[in-house]
Design a protein around this motif. Structure first.
Motif: not given
Length: 204
Positions: A120, A123, A137-138, A140-141, A161, A164-166, A168-169
């Motif tokens: 995380f 990322g 993104e990779r 994070y996922r 995670g 952070s991914l939220s 980014l999206r």
């Protein structure tokens, strides 16, 4: 004292504890390293960023000598040190975090929560350095998948995670997934920490 913003007093108590421990156990002792890390955490509150980094270096070195480079405590000290390094040199932080992930995978395993947490962080660094790089993104996922395999779908270790991914999206314009990720983080925080916790407020 730290929580009450009495930083000078907190520093004095840490240094007193450190002196007692060094007198009792010598400098190369895990307990000394723990106090060094506590003092390092405090230093930014005193406006002493460089001192914080130096103390984390010292703690890492003590732990490397006493429990070895593959011990979880040593890896944690490295992660905290990298977090300080990235404030002055984000690219260097990225490089060091990649090395830490390799070492954590070897020492702790691919699905260890610490390994996932380091993913995380990496990322985050990539997303800041290169916002359009799909590698962030990779990471994070991948980290989320590892936490879910080891600790389940509602564990607090997912929050970093998910947040952070939220974000980014959101920047990528996929607001539906961003919202779903944020709502999932909120549900976990409410279930694990309660509605009135500061982390729950962060998700809100």
């Amino acid at each position: 004292l730290l929580q009450r913003s009495r930083y000078a007093e907190a520093e004095a108590r840490y240094r007193e504890a450190l002196a007692l421990q060094e007198a009792a156990y010598g400098h190369d002792d895990v307990r000394v390293a723990e106090s060094l890390m506590g003092l390092a955490y405090l230093m930014p509150y005193r406006g002493l960023e460089a001192a914080s980094e130096s103390l984390y270096v010292e703690a890492r070195d003590v732990l490397t000598r006493t429990v070895g480079p593959d011990d979880r405590r040593t890896l944690v000290a490295r992660q905290k040190l990298i977090a300080r390094i990235r404030l002055r040199d984000l690219a260097a932080g990225e490089t060091e975090m990649r090395l830490l992930i390799e070492d954590a995978r070897r020492a702790l395993g691919d699905d260890d929560p610490f390994t996932a947490n380091s993913m995380f962080h990496l990322g985050d660094y990539i997303a800041r350095l290169r916002p359009d790089d799909p590698e962030a993104e990779r990471w994070y996922r991948d980290g989320l998948a590892r936490v879910e395999r080891r600790q389940g779908h509602r564990h607090i270790a997912l929050i970093h995670g998910l947040h952070s991914l939220s974000l980014l999206r959101t920047r990528q314009g996929d607001f539906a997934e961003a919202e779903a990720l944020a709502r999932r983080a909120l549900a976990i925080n409410e279930a694990q920490l309660g509605h009135d916790h500061s982390a729950t407020a962060g998700s809100i």
